[in-house]
Write a protein that holds these residues in place. Sequence first.
Motif, PDB file in Angstrom:
ATOM      1  N   ALA A  60       0.823  -1.207   0.000  1.00  0.00           N
ATOM      2  CA  ALA A  60       0.000   0.000   0.000  1.00  0.00           C
ATOM      3  C   ALA A  60       0.857   1.257   0.000  1.00  0.00           C
ATOM      4  CB  ALA A  60      -0.930   0.002   1.204  1.00  0.00           C
ATOM      5  N   ALA A  61       2.083   1.149   0.488  1.00  0.00           N
ATOM      6  CA  ALA A  61       2.965   2.313   0.563  1.00  0.00           C
ATOM      7  C   ALA A  61       3.786   2.511  -0.692  1.00  0.00           C
ATOM      8  CB  ALA A  61       3.903   2.169   1.757  1.00  0.00           C
ATOM      9  N   LEU A  62       3.962   1.454  -1.467  1.00  0.00           N
ATOM     10  CA  LEU A  62       4.805   1.524  -2.655  1.00  0.00           C
ATOM     11  C   LEU A  62       3.933   1.804  -3.864  1.00  0.00           C
ATOM     12  CD1 LEU A  62       7.108  -1.529  -1.873  1.00  0.00           C
ATOM     13  CD2 LEU A  62       7.507   0.887  -1.340  1.00  0.00           C
ATOM     14  N   GLY A  63       4.170   2.929  -4.499  1.00  0.00           N
ATOM     15  CA  GLY A  63       3.327   3.402  -5.592  1.00  0.00           C
ATOM     16  C   GLY A  63       3.006   2.371  -6.653  1.00  0.00           C
ATOM     17  N   ASP A  64       3.985   1.578  -7.048  1.00  0.00           N
ATOM     18  CA  ASP A  64       3.765   0.624  -8.133  1.00  0.00           C
ATOM     19  C   ASP A  64       3.093  -0.663  -7.669  1.00  0.00           C
ATOM     20  OD1 ASP A  64       5.987  -0.253  -6.685  1.00  0.00           O
ATOM     21  OD2 ASP A  64       7.016  -1.043  -8.452  1.00  0.00           O
ATOM     22  N   GLN A  65       2.770  -0.781  -6.380  1.00  0.00           N
ATOM     23  CA  GLN A  65       2.183  -2.020  -5.869  1.00  0.00           C
ATOM     24  C   GLN A  65       0.810  -1.829  -5.230  1.00  0.00           C
ATOM     25  OE1 GLN A  65       4.729  -4.650  -3.733  1.00  0.00           O
ATOM     26  NE2 GLN A  65       6.529  -4.044  -4.884  1.00  0.00           N
ATOM     27  N   LYS A  66       0.193  -0.685  -5.449  1.00  0.00           N
ATOM     28  CA  LYS A  66      -1.147  -0.434  -4.882  1.00  0.00           C
ATOM     29  C   LYS A  66      -2.159  -1.474  -5.365  1.00  0.00           C
ATOM     30  CE  LYS A  66      -0.934   3.931  -3.049  1.00  0.00           C
ATOM     31  NZ  LYS A  66      -0.980   4.103  -1.644  1.00  0.00           N
ATOM     32  N   LEU A 119      -9.616   1.044   3.813  1.00  0.00           N
ATOM     33  CA  LEU A 119      -8.442   1.903   3.666  1.00  0.00           C
ATOM     34  C   LEU A 119      -7.218   1.024   3.453  1.00  0.00           C
ATOM     35  CD1 LEU A 119      -7.022   4.704   3.863  1.00  0.00           C
ATOM     36  CD2 LEU A 119      -6.814   4.266   6.336  1.00  0.00           C
ATOM     37  N   LEU A 120      -6.480   1.306   2.390  1.00  0.00           N
ATOM     38  CA  LEU A 120      -5.178   0.683   2.163  1.00  0.00           C
ATOM     39  C   LEU A 120      -4.148   1.620   2.776  1.00  0.00           C
ATOM     40  CD1 LEU A 120      -5.541  -0.248  -1.620  1.00  0.00           C
ATOM     41  CD2 LEU A 120      -6.058  -1.666   0.367  1.00  0.00           C
ATOM     42  N   LEU A 121      -3.382   1.128   3.729  1.00  0.00           N
ATOM     43  CA  LEU A 121      -2.469   1.990   4.475  1.00  0.00           C
ATOM     44  C   LEU A 121      -1.090   1.354   4.554  1.00  0.00           C
ATOM     45  CD1 LEU A 121      -2.746   4.694   6.026  1.00  0.00           C
ATOM     46  CD2 LEU A 121      -3.125   3.343   8.086  1.00  0.00           C
ATOM     47  N   GLY A 122      -0.075   2.161   4.326  1.00  0.00           N
ATOM     48  CA  GLY A 122       1.295   1.674   4.440  1.00  0.00           C
ATOM     49  C   GLY A 122       1.630   1.366   5.884  1.00  0.00           C
ATOM     50  N   GLY A 123       2.446   0.363   6.063  1.00  0.00           N
ATOM     51  CA  GLY A 123       2.866  -0.029   7.405  1.00  0.00           C
ATOM     52  C   GLY A 123       4.244   0.512   7.737  1.00  0.00           C
ATOM     53  N   ALA A 124       5.115  -0.366   8.158  1.00  0.00           N
ATOM     54  CA  ALA A 124       6.465   0.039   8.541  1.00  0.00           C
ATOM     55  C   ALA A 124       7.427  -1.109   8.275  1.00  0.00           C
ATOM     56  CB  ALA A 124       6.503   0.425  10.013  1.00  0.00           C
ATOM     57  N   LEU A 125       8.673  -0.753   8.088  1.00  0.00           N
ATOM     58  CA  LEU A 125       9.739  -1.755   8.021  1.00  0.00           C
ATOM     59  C   LEU A 125      10.416  -1.760   9.378  1.00  0.00           C
ATOM     60  CD1 LEU A 125      11.333  -0.917   4.557  1.00  0.00           C
ATOM     61  CD2 LEU A 125       9.859  -2.836   5.133  1.00  0.00           C
ATOM     62  N   ARG A 126      10.493  -2.917   9.985  1.00  0.00           N
ATOM     63  CA  ARG A 126      11.109  -3.068  11.304  1.00  0.00           C
ATOM     64  C   ARG A 126      12.206  -4.126  11.199  1.00  0.00           C
ATOM     65  NH1 ARG A 126       9.031   1.348  12.699  1.00  0.00           N
ATOM     66  NH2 ARG A 126       6.926   1.412  13.506  1.00  0.00           N
ATOM     67  N   PHE A 127      13.343  -3.727  10.664  1.00  0.00           N
ATOM     68  CA  PHE A 127      14.417  -4.688  10.428  1.00  0.00           C
ATOM     69  C   PHE A 127      14.876  -5.377  11.701  1.00  0.00           C
ATOM     70  CE2 PHE A 127      14.716  -2.176   6.533  1.00  0.00           C
ATOM     71  CZ  PHE A 127      14.746  -3.203   5.604  1.00  0.00           C
TER      72      PHE A 127
END
Length: 175
Positions: free
Chosen positions: A92-98, A120-128
Motif C-alpha cells: 500500500a505504501a509503494l506506488g507501483d504495488q497499490k 483503507l489501504l495503508l502503508g505499514g512500517a519496516l522493522r528490520f
Amino acid sequence: MNILIVYGTTEGQTGKIAARTATRIRERGHQVELRDSAAPASDLKLGHFDAFIIAASVHQEHHQETVTNFVFAHHDALSNKPSAFISVSLSAALGDQKTQAQKYVDQFVSVTEWQPSMTLLLGGALRFNKYDYFQEQFVKFVVMKSGDPSPERDHEFTDWNALADFADRFLETAG
C-alpha cells in the motif's frame, strides 16, 4: 456511538494504527473499545457496539489468521452494522504495488464474505530489528526493486493524515 476496533499486528505497526484510530474517535466524542485479535476474548459481546473497525496487516500475502477467524466468528454482527477495514501493507505504501495491496483486500473479502462499508489501504512500517534473516532479505529485495527509502534502517510508511481522514469519514457515514 460505541465502536469496537479489533486489530491484528505482527511487528506492532497495526497496533499503533488501531490505537491512533481509537484516539481520533475518542477525540470526536465517541466511546471505543480496542481489542487485539490474538488475545482471547470469550467475554466479548458485540451487541452493544454501534459500529466496527477491523485492522490487519499483510504478511506473506495474507492478513492475520486471528483477524480472519474473528470476522468469520462475528460475520453477522459485522455485516449488520457500519464497519470498516484497514489493510496495512508495504504494498500500500509503494506506488507501483497499490494494485497488489487491493488484491489482498479483495482476497480477504472473498474468503470471509464480509463486505465492509469502507476500506483503507495503508502503508505499514519496516522493522528490520524484528525480522529474521530471510524476512530481512525479502524486504530488502522488495524495497530495492521499488527504489524507495534505504533498506538499511527502520522506516514508517503510514500516512497518519489519511488515517485521520478515514476515521472522520467513517464516523460521518456510521453516525
